[in-house]
Design an enzyme around this catalytic site. Structure first.
Site, PDB file in Angstrom:
ATOM      1  N   SER A   2      35.283  32.644  35.888  1.00 23.70           N
ATOM      2  CA  SER A   2      34.253  33.295  36.120  1.00 23.70           C
ATOM      3  C   SER A   2      33.158  32.582  36.569  1.00 23.70           C
ATOM      4  CB  SER A   2      33.888  34.115  34.689  1.00 23.70           C
ATOM      5  OG  SER A   2      32.988  34.932  34.960  1.00 23.70           O
ATOM      6  N   GLY A   3      32.655  32.884  37.842  1.00 26.43           N
ATOM      7  CA  GLY A   3      31.756  32.213  38.616  1.00 26.43           C
ATOM      8  C   GLY A   3      32.178  31.263  39.507  1.00 26.43           C
ATOM      9  N   THR A  24      35.731  36.654  43.697  1.00 32.18           N
ATOM     10  CA  THR A  24      35.053  37.951  44.344  1.00 32.18           C
ATOM     11  C   THR A  24      34.529  37.764  45.922  1.00 32.18           C
ATOM     12  OG1 THR A  24      34.698  38.902  42.348  1.00 32.18           O
ATOM     13  CG2 THR A  24      33.635  40.044  44.068  1.00 32.18           C
ATOM     14  N   ASN A  54      28.235  33.929  35.215  1.00 26.06           N
ATOM     15  CA  ASN A  54      28.310  34.667  36.734  1.00 26.06           C
ATOM     16  C   ASN A  54      27.436  35.845  36.510  1.00 26.06           C
ATOM     17  OD1 ASN A  54      28.871  35.285  39.333  1.00 26.06           O
ATOM     18  ND2 ASN A  54      31.070  35.781  38.771  1.00 26.06           N
ATOM     19  N   SER A 100      29.999  39.055  37.799  1.00 27.44           N
ATOM     20  CA  SER A 100      31.560  38.685  37.203  1.00 27.44           C
ATOM     21  C   SER A 100      32.207  39.856  37.214  1.00 27.44           C
ATOM     22  CB  SER A 100      31.206  38.075  35.675  1.00 27.44           C
ATOM     23  OG  SER A 100      32.771  38.043  35.095  1.00 27.44           O
ATOM     24  N   SER A 101      33.551  39.937  37.601  1.00 30.93           N
ATOM     25  CA  SER A 101      34.554  41.056  37.691  1.00 30.93           C
ATOM     26  C   SER A 101      34.987  41.218  36.155  1.00 30.93           C
ATOM     27  CB  SER A 101      35.644  40.731  38.482  1.00 30.93           C
ATOM     28  OG  SER A 101      35.290  40.841  40.042  1.00 30.93           O
ATOM     29  N   GLY A 160      39.964  34.655  35.541  1.00 30.01           N
ATOM     30  CA  GLY A 160      40.320  33.278  35.345  1.00 30.01           C
ATOM     31  C   GLY A 160      40.484  33.011  33.742  1.00 30.01           C
ATOM     32  N   GLU A 182      39.927  31.993  30.381  1.00 32.40           N
ATOM     33  CA  GLU A 182      38.496  32.129  29.838  1.00 32.40           C
ATOM     34  C   GLU A 182      38.457  31.254  28.288  1.00 32.40           C
ATOM     35  OE1 GLU A 182      36.326  36.036  31.479  1.00 32.40           O
ATOM     36  OE2 GLU A 182      36.895  35.959  29.431  1.00 32.40           O
TER      37      GLU A 182
END
Length: 1012
Positions: free
Chosen positions: A107-108, A112, A157, A160-161, A368, A370
């Protein structure tokens, strides 16, 4: 790859496959770091793209950059996401098969954004028609909608998705985007009701509250303050400086209209979002029996449009804790089903109506790996997804490598790598895997808790080498585990999960009364757009993790049917700072993204492979036999080339269509030789080309020079002939004119007489008399010019006579003006604006109020005088309104024009200063016929500023000439006294025009004398 060879020493290596120490993680990181600090965020591992988030804007995504990468060989230009997107697109068109791009990372890390850049590239590169443009716009604008409803700010992020997304882009046989389809996975719906500190709920809630129109908020019963809603403030950061919710709201509004949601659909969609916010504000109190009752009924009015007593039925008979749980479960269920409905609506908008076969490029933007300080059910599902994708990634990579070796007839050498199938089986094996044990514990009768689930795992899989708990761990490991924790050894490393909440989140319980509420809401309010698909979502025959496992199986099947391409996104630091490269963090991501495994697979045996034609085309200058043109087949040419270069047998293999080179150093040596040879060849080619160009230019110039010489000689000869013919004609006329000079004017002598007149006037200009009244000293004119000579004499002295009449003995500076000749004008350009001007001169005009000096031009015409500034008329003085002109008797050069001023709006008298005072006054007296209006006064002059207001100009002699405003408000003009000297007149006729002189007659002279 060829481009990376020449740039490897300056910016690292652009393709890790060419890294000599390919097994060294440190060498891998060094190369990545070196490129990152040069703002080169992209690096290849074969066809896999590694992307490092720069955390700043880079000018590498413009339309110009897209054009550069369109239709170019994949390795011809530096690594770029546009190069990957273009290569996928062209391969799809040529082979007419389906492909997918897997975008993964923390994430980050920029997943995206990478997905957006690929979509933008296809939007520009695909062919364009009106229909295709509509599809393109919907594909692009589906992103902001899904981001608003599925993305949120997290600690890592700001965008973040919180769901997995797989998007298919459908292309026709010509490469036009004709449709698309989106699959979503595992929305983090728990975020609706709970956020950690420093995190936010989904963007759409804040966009609605901050950006929604006042009428919409009033209709929804909302206030423009996020602090008033319990579901929006738990993270303590409702407002974030990097997020503009108002602008994002406008983008979402536009996007919803483009993807063809009707106005009523949009209204009810935001009605549901508002209902979730109101639902979060419902508070409970315990009654005397301990049951929960509502403590704030005002929120019930806005809740789903269902009567308050029906909503109250949902939460009774429950305790307060159970009621809060039921409220949150209802909110999560509503939002989750709304999100799925929205994805379906987007798919309807993107659906391709044409049934003909289409090729597809899929984009998989998945969460991703985590690892948090506390990892729960969501991290377990996410990490299992990454584990499955890593397994697929290795299988597809090995498969593609093995297939290429077999196709080329080269023996496959087994590649040692970590096979994570053992971890995938630990999680998903039937009856013994963690997922099966979790489902079994959720469904069994009796008191099942998170701890009983942990005990069951210890019992069933306690001996697994990748599984450990507090109870099973050794003394040293036990210190790092809580009693409710279990630890899995993933391919990316160890992750400790807290078992608390696993059963509740897996069950995803929504009480029967809650389901009835939502179904009633559907039937009586929004059935027209939720339809049966919404209601059919309620059966819960499978738990969440089983549903997620089934989704992964379906996703795996989709991906296995397509050709894979990969983008691995890396986050360089946790602080989101540009230019900072955290080695520990990056090393961890390199490990769990499997980049080293992929590199080892790509380097299994051979680091470089190219088709014979490409290899020969690049390196043929290194062998005299292959340069400049090879006549045989490409394979034979490559054999001759490598023999000349001295390749050893163990350094290469020749396949059916490609050459395989084992070591990068072999390729680098070849490339270095090519670079040296290239300079020599370039020099030879330049010399030949320059010689060819120079010779061609010389021949062209010689031919041109010959043509020019011929034309020039002809031109000169014709001009010489014309000149001589003209000279003969002129001489003939001159002789005839001389012979008939004493006869009356005729055709024969007219030109000769004109020459005589001109010659006389020229000599007269150079020999003017030194005294004005000395008529005898004038040159004796020829017979034909005697009458004109007299006329010239009178013209020469008449203006001076007029000046003498007006000023002799009256003004001190008059004697010094006698020797200065009068000219027709003192200005050229401004006077050209007036077609009938007679005289123009520069002056200084003093303001009536304050006496501030301003540069102006005075233009005299037959009818009026004009005061002009830079071709703009500032004031017009008609001669009929000119009452008089006042000058002092001293040596100053001031004049005051007195004008009639009956109207208060009209300007008053003018105070002017002019270096040519006597000339301008003489000209004015003659042109305006105002000889008697010019007055020479002593001491002071009164003038009118405007009707009813007057001003004064005082004159006196002094040691130094100066002009200033006195204390009494008057304009004081101080001038130096002059001593009379002898005046000599010279050069008085320099401006006379011969044409004017020749045309003047005695009657005009007499009239001018009368004026004087």
């Amino acid at each position: 790859m060829e481009a990376s060879l020449t740039a490897r020493d300056r910016v690292g290596i652009q393709d890790f496959v060419l890294l000599d120490a390919y097994t060294s993680e440190s060498a891998f990181l060094d190369n990545l770091r070196k490129r990152f600090h040069e703002n080169l965020i992209y690096t290849y591992i074969g066809t896999l793209l590694v992307s490092v988030n720069p955390y700043k804007e880079l000018d590498i995504y413009s339309k110009k950059q897209m054009d550069i990468y369109m239709g170019v060989n994949f390795f011809e230009l530096p690594p770029h996401i546009f190069a990957l997107a273009d290569n996928v697109f062209r391969t799809m068109l040529f082979e007419f098969n389906n492909h997918f791009i897997l975008i993964s990372g923390e994430s980050g890390a920029g997943k995206t954004e990478a997905s957006k850049k690929i979509l933008q590239f296809y939007a520009v590169s695909c062919r364009s028609t009106r229909l295709l443009n509509n599809v393109r716009d919907r594909l692009l604008l589906s992103n902001p909608v899904l981001e608003a409803f599925g993305n949120a700010k997290t600690l890592k992020n700001d965008n973040s998705s919180r769901f997995g997304k797989y998007m298919d882009i459908q292309f026709d046989y010509q490469g036009g985007a004709v449709g698309g389809h989106i699959l979503s996975y595992l929305l983090e719906k728990s975020r609706v009701v709970h956020q950690n500190h420093g995190e936010r709920n989904f963007h759409i809630f804040y966009q609605l509250v901050e950006g929604g129109e006042e009428d919409l908020l009033r209709w929804l019963g909302l206030e423009r303050n996020c602090q008033h809603y319990s579901y929006l403030v738990q993270g303590g950061c409702a407002k974030v400086s990097s997020i503009n919710d108002k602008n994002d709201w406008k983008t979402v509004q536009k996007a919803l209209s483009v993807i063809e949601l009707s106005k009523s659909d949009i209204e009810y969609l935001f009605g549901i979002i508002a209902s979730v916010l109101h639902l979060g504000n419902i508070k409970f109190e315990a009654d005397v029996r301990g049951y929960a009752t509502l403590s704030n009924n005002q929120e019930m009015h806005w809740l789903l449009g269902i009567p308050a007593q029906v909503i109250n039925h949902v939460f009774s008979p429950f305790s307060v804790d159970h009621a809060v749980y039921a409220r949150d479960a209802l909110a999560k269920a509503i939002y989750d089903r709304t999100f799925n409905w929205l994805v379906n609506k987007i798919n309807e908008s993107l659906a391709n109506k044409d049934s003909s076969r289409k090729t597809v490029i899929g984009l998989l933007d998945i969460y991703g790996f985590e690892v948090f300080s506390v990892n729960s059910f969501e991290q377990f599902c996410i990490n299992h997804c990454n584990e499955k994708l890593q397994q697929l990634f290795i299988e597809l990579t090995l498969k593609s490598e093995q297939e290429e070796y077999e196709m080329e007839g080269i023996e496959w050498e087994p590649v040692p790598y970590f096979n994570n199938k053992i971890i995938c089986d630990l999680v998903e094996e039937k009856h013994r895997g963690i997922i099966s044990l979790l489902d079994e514990e959720c469904l069994r009768p009796g008191e099942a808790t998170d701890l009983t689930f942990l005990e069951k795992m210890e019992e069933k899989i306690g001996g697994h080498p990748h599984f450990v708990t507090h109870k099973l761990a050794d003394q040293k490991t036990r210190k790092t585990l809580q009693r409710g924790d279990f630890r899995l050894l993933h391919y990316a490393g160890e992750v400790t999960y807290c078992v608390v909440g696993f059963l509740d989140k897996n069950n995803d319980l929504l009480y029967r009364s809650g389901k009835e509420i939502v179904i009633d809401f559907i039937k009586y309010n929004v059935d027209h757009y939720y339809q049966h698909s919404y209601i059919s979502y309620f059966p819960v025959t499978n738990q969440v993790v089983t549903q997620f496992k089934s989704s992964l199986v379906g996703l795996t099947e989709i991906l296995m049917s397509k050709e894979p391409w990969y983008v691995r996104c890396i986050k360089p630091n946790e602080a989101k700072q540009p230019g900072r490269f955290d080695d520990v963090l990056v090393r961890h991501q390199v490990k769990y993204l499997g980049l080293m495994e992929h590199l080892r697979v790509r380097r299994a045996g051979f680091a470089y492979r190219r088709k014979y034609e490409i290899f020969l085309q690049r390196y043929k200058p290194l062998c005299p036999d292959t340069w400049p043109n090879w006549k045989g087949t490409a394979a034979e040419g490559v054999q001759r080339l490598i023999k000349h270069l001295g390749y050893k047998r163990d350094e290469y293999k020749l396949g059916r269509t490609k050459i395989f080179i084992r070591h990068p150093r072999t390729l680098f040596a070849t490339e270095d030789a090519f670079q040296d040879c290239k300079h020599k060849l370039a020099t030879r080619i330049q010399a030949k080309y320059k010689g060819y160009r120079v010779k061609g230019d010389y021949l062209k110039q010689k031919e041109a020079a010959t043509k020019i010489e011929n034309c020039w000689r002809g031109l000169i000869a014709r001009k010489e002939r014309e000149r001589r013919a003209w000279a003969v004609k002129v001489i003939k006329k001159f002789i005839k004119g001389f012979m008939t000079r004493n006869q009356p004017a005729s055709i024969d002598n007219s030109e000769y007489l004109a020459y005589v007149r001109q010659s006389y006037l020229t000599r007269l200009k150079e020999n003017l008399p030194k005294t004005v009244l000395d008529k005898d000293s004038w040159l004796t004119p020829p017979p034909i010019m005697r009458e004109v000579g007299d006329t010239l004499f009178f013209c020469f002295i008449m203006l001076k006579v007029q000046t003498s009449i007006m000023f002799k003995g009256k003004k001190e500076s008059y004697p010094f003006s006698v020797s200065r000749p009068f000219l027709d004008t003192r200005i050229g350009e401004t006077a050209e604006l007036f077609s009938c001007h007679c005289y123009s001169v520069p002056v200084v005009k003093y303001d009536r109020n304050g006496f501030r000096p301003r540069l102006r031009q005075l233009i005299l015409t037959q009818d009026a005088a004009y005061l002009v500034e830079e071709a703009k008329i500032k004031q017009q003085i008609d001669y009929s309104s000119l009452k008089g002109v006042s000058v002092s008797n001293l040596s100053d050069n001031f004049l005051i024009l007195h004008v009639t001023c009956d109207d208060i709006k009209r300007k008053g008298d003018l105070v002017l200063q002019c270096d040519y005072l006597f000339e301008v006054l003489t000209k004015l007296s003659v042109i305006a016929n105002k000889q008697n209006c010019i007055k020479v006064v002593q001491g002071s002059v009164r003038f009118d500023i405007q009707p009813g207001r007057e001003g004064f100009v005082d004159f006196k002699s002094g040691q130094e000439s100066t002009v200033y405003r006195a204390k009494n408000g008057h304009l004081m003009v101080v001038s130096v006294a002059f001593k009379e000297t002898k005046v000599i007149i010279h050069d008085m006729c320099s401006s006379l025009s011969s044409t004017f002189i020749l045309g003047i007659n005695k009657s005009k002279v007499k009239m001018m004398v009368m004026w004087g």
